[in-house]
Write an enzyme that holds these catalytic residues in place. Structure first.
Site, PDB file in Angstrom:
ATOM      1  N   ARG A 261      35.597  30.385 -11.939  1.00  0.00           N
ATOM      2  CA  ARG A 261      36.758  31.157 -11.510  1.00  0.00           C
ATOM      3  C   ARG A 261      37.432  30.476 -10.333  1.00  0.00           C
ATOM      4  O   ARG A 261      36.790  30.206  -9.319  1.00  0.00           O
ATOM      5  CB  ARG A 261      36.345  32.580 -11.113  1.00  0.00           C
ATOM      6  CG  ARG A 261      35.700  33.362 -12.244  1.00  0.00           C
ATOM      7  CD  ARG A 261      35.356  34.768 -11.842  1.00  0.00           C
ATOM      8  NE  ARG A 261      34.582  35.441 -12.878  1.00  0.00           N
ATOM      9  CZ  ARG A 261      34.128  36.687 -12.799  1.00  0.00           C
ATOM     10  NH1 ARG A 261      34.378  37.407 -11.710  1.00  0.00           N
ATOM     11  NH2 ARG A 261      33.431  37.218 -13.784  1.00  0.00           N
ATOM     12  N   ARG A 276      30.921  34.303  -2.927  1.00  0.00           N
ATOM     13  CA  ARG A 276      32.177  34.052  -3.644  1.00  0.00           C
ATOM     14  C   ARG A 276      32.359  32.545  -3.825  1.00  0.00           C
ATOM     15  O   ARG A 276      32.833  31.854  -2.924  1.00  0.00           O
ATOM     16  CB  ARG A 276      33.369  34.650  -2.881  1.00  0.00           C
ATOM     17  CG  ARG A 276      34.656  34.713  -3.708  1.00  0.00           C
ATOM     18  CD  ARG A 276      35.758  35.407  -2.936  1.00  0.00           C
ATOM     19  NE  ARG A 276      35.443  36.795  -2.707  1.00  0.00           N
ATOM     20  CZ  ARG A 276      35.654  37.785  -3.575  1.00  0.00           C
ATOM     21  NH1 ARG A 276      36.211  37.529  -4.740  1.00  0.00           N
ATOM     22  NH2 ARG A 276      35.340  39.027  -3.279  1.00  0.00           N
ATOM     23  N   GLU A 348      29.121  43.911  -4.122  1.00  0.00           N
ATOM     24  CA  GLU A 348      29.109  44.032  -5.577  1.00  0.00           C
ATOM     25  C   GLU A 348      28.192  42.992  -6.226  1.00  0.00           C
ATOM     26  O   GLU A 348      28.210  41.815  -5.867  1.00  0.00           O
ATOM     27  CB  GLU A 348      30.526  43.845  -6.120  1.00  0.00           C
ATOM     28  CG  GLU A 348      30.606  43.900  -7.640  1.00  0.00           C
ATOM     29  CD  GLU A 348      31.856  43.246  -8.189  1.00  0.00           C
ATOM     30  OE1 GLU A 348      31.809  42.754  -9.329  1.00  0.00           O
ATOM     31  OE2 GLU A 348      32.875  43.215  -7.474  1.00  0.00           O
ATOM     32  N   SER A 351      29.667  44.856 -12.271  1.00  0.00           N
ATOM     33  CA  SER A 351      30.690  45.834 -12.646  1.00  0.00           C
ATOM     34  C   SER A 351      30.460  46.176 -14.109  1.00  0.00           C
ATOM     35  O   SER A 351      30.525  45.292 -14.968  1.00  0.00           O
ATOM     36  CB  SER A 351      32.102  45.269 -12.453  1.00  0.00           C
ATOM     37  OG  SER A 351      32.430  45.194 -11.098  1.00  0.00           O
ATOM     38  N   ARG A 390      24.280  36.093  -6.533  1.00  0.00           N
ATOM     39  CA  ARG A 390      24.247  37.195  -5.574  1.00  0.00           C
ATOM     40  C   ARG A 390      22.862  37.834  -5.527  1.00  0.00           C
ATOM     41  O   ARG A 390      22.418  38.307  -4.475  1.00  0.00           O
ATOM     42  CB  ARG A 390      25.319  38.223  -5.917  1.00  0.00           C
ATOM     43  CG  ARG A 390      26.725  37.663  -5.737  1.00  0.00           C
ATOM     44  CD  ARG A 390      27.819  38.714  -5.858  1.00  0.00           C
ATOM     45  NE  ARG A 390      29.124  38.110  -5.619  1.00  0.00           N
ATOM     46  CZ  ARG A 390      30.231  38.799  -5.335  1.00  0.00           C
ATOM     47  NH1 ARG A 390      30.183  40.124  -5.273  1.00  0.00           N
ATOM     48  NH2 ARG A 390      31.364  38.176  -5.118  1.00  0.00           N
TER      49      ARG A 390
END
Length: 421
Positions: A261, A276, A348, A351, A390
């Site tokens: 990404r 990130r 997070e 999701s 993460r």
């Protein structure tokens, strides 16, 4: 994409739901184009009927020995007019489809209404955040001290926000992946798949990444291929343009993939460590279900992801994302957030979204209803089970000890071959 029939039948309700996401959203332009398209179609149908009638009359005139030049000229003109109308209809069809591809899903009625992520609602917490009786360190410092991650050389090899795992760090990352896949397949009933790590534009469009988020993806030059941002993309599209039987559903699938990404809109956010980055590992959970079972299956998938955090004994919370924060294609989303001592808050880690038939319409994934014999669109559901990097960061921070060692969670030890770093 949204069902055009649903938009036609109740545009006011669709607009009301879309404005819960963003006050600027509307289907008014879609309705305007649809009305024009249907008008053009009606005109074309009328001319086709006239051409058919006139064509039949030519034969009758010839039988009577009468001149047919005028009628034939009229038939030719009708053909030209029909062709022009068909071209106009195709143009309007394409314009309408393009508009629909840019309009997000309508939120479920149970999705909390909000203007930003600040309006997300905490549902519950699991586990107690650890209280350290020594000065704890953030994972980026521990990773460098223990030579688990070489941030500097990762940048040298690629660019900023690309990382290089080393030694026990690489082993721990692989252990987390294997643990997730084994549990999802052996205990929770998912089929493991290993999809391509590149996807074409049609596949990206099917799950909603294109055309809206083109700038957030890495595209291959001179190829109709993109590096996947998540396994959701190829796995959901496995059955694109196919008709399943109702007995095929629900389908449970899990996949490990690296994810790529650009995150062009995230400059300055979480720049340190593993939270990130532009390339990261993830184990994804994907379900295809009937409309009748999708809400239940969404909840079960979320619980399957939560189970990973519970087995790793990592404190987390579940949040209901509000209308302003749910993903473009989702109608309802639960976020799982793991406790990160370095941030003093939850971050997070998964999701879990229900898309209804939104993705299935784009990808044309259907099933045949046993009772009616008619084809219907499946519902698609997915969530991270979990984001591996993460998870790695959360383990390093939450399991650090005063003597500088890092304890390995018990469920991972058979995969790592060591119980501490």
């Amino acid at each position: 994409m949204l069902d055009i029939k649903l938009i036609r039948e109740n545009p006011e309700k669709i607009n009301e739901l879309l404005k819960r996401r963003n006050p600027e959203l509307s289907v008014d332009e879609v309705i305007k184009i649809d009305e024009e398209r249907r008008k053009v179609q009606a005109q074309a149908d009328e001319l086709r009927a006239k051409r058919k009638k006139d064509s039949q009359s030519i034969g009758e005139l010839k039988k009577r020995g009468e001149n047919t030049d005028a009628v034939q000229a009229e038939v030719k003109k009708l053909g030209d007019d029909i062709k022009n109308l068909e071209e106009k209809q195709t143009e309007l069809d394409n314009k309408q489809r393009d508009l629909l591809l840019h309009i997000p899903n309508i939120p479920d009625e149970t999705t909390p209404i909000g203007a930003s992520e600040d309006d997300n609602q905490e549902v519950y917490k699991w586990g107690e955040p650890r209280k350290f009786d020594f000065e704890f360190k953030p994972h980026w410092d521990l990773c460098e001290e223990k030579n688990l991650v070489d941030f500097e050389r990762g940048v040298k090899l690629s660019q900023s926000r690309f990382i290089l795992y080393r030694g026990k760090g690489a082993r721990l990352e692989r252990a987390i992946i294997n643990f997730f896949l084994d549990y999802h397949t052996q205990e929770q009933g998912y089929e493991e798949v290993l999809p391509p790590f590149m996807a074409n534009a049609a596949t990206m469009t099917g799950t909603g990444q294109l055309p809206k988020f083109k700038d957030d993806m890495y595209k291959c030059v001179d190829e109709d291929l993109y590096l996947i941002p998540t396994a959701e993309v190829p796995v959901t599209n496995i059955y694109a343009n196919e008709i399943l039987t109702e007995d095929d559903l629900p389908k449970y699938m899990t996949a490990y993939t690296p994810c790529f990404r650009r995150e062009s809109g995230s400059a300055g956010r979480d720049t340190r460590g593993l939270i990130r980055v532009h390339q990261f590992n993830k184990v994804e959970l994907v379900k295809l279900t009937t409309p009748q079972t999708s809400a239940e299956e969404h909840e079960k998938l979320t619980e399957d992801a939560e189970k990973m955090l519970q087995l790793l004994e990592l404190p987390y919370r579940r949040e209901a994302l509000c209308t302003a924060d749910i993903g473009f294609s989702a109608n309802k989303c639960w976020d799982l957030e793991v406790w990160m001592p370095s941030y003093g808050t939850y971050k997070e880690i998964s999701s879990c979204s229900n898309y209804g038939d939104y993705q299935a319409r784009r990808a044309n994934i259907r099933y045949r209803n046993k009772e009616t014999g008619k084809t219907e669109f499946v519902h698609t559901i997915n969530g991270s089970g979990l984001a591996v990097g993460r998870t790695f960061a959360a383990i390093v921070e939450n399991y650090q000890q005063e003597d500088g060692t890092i304890i390995i969670p018990e469920v991972l030890r058979k995969y790592t071959g060591f119980d501490k770093i």
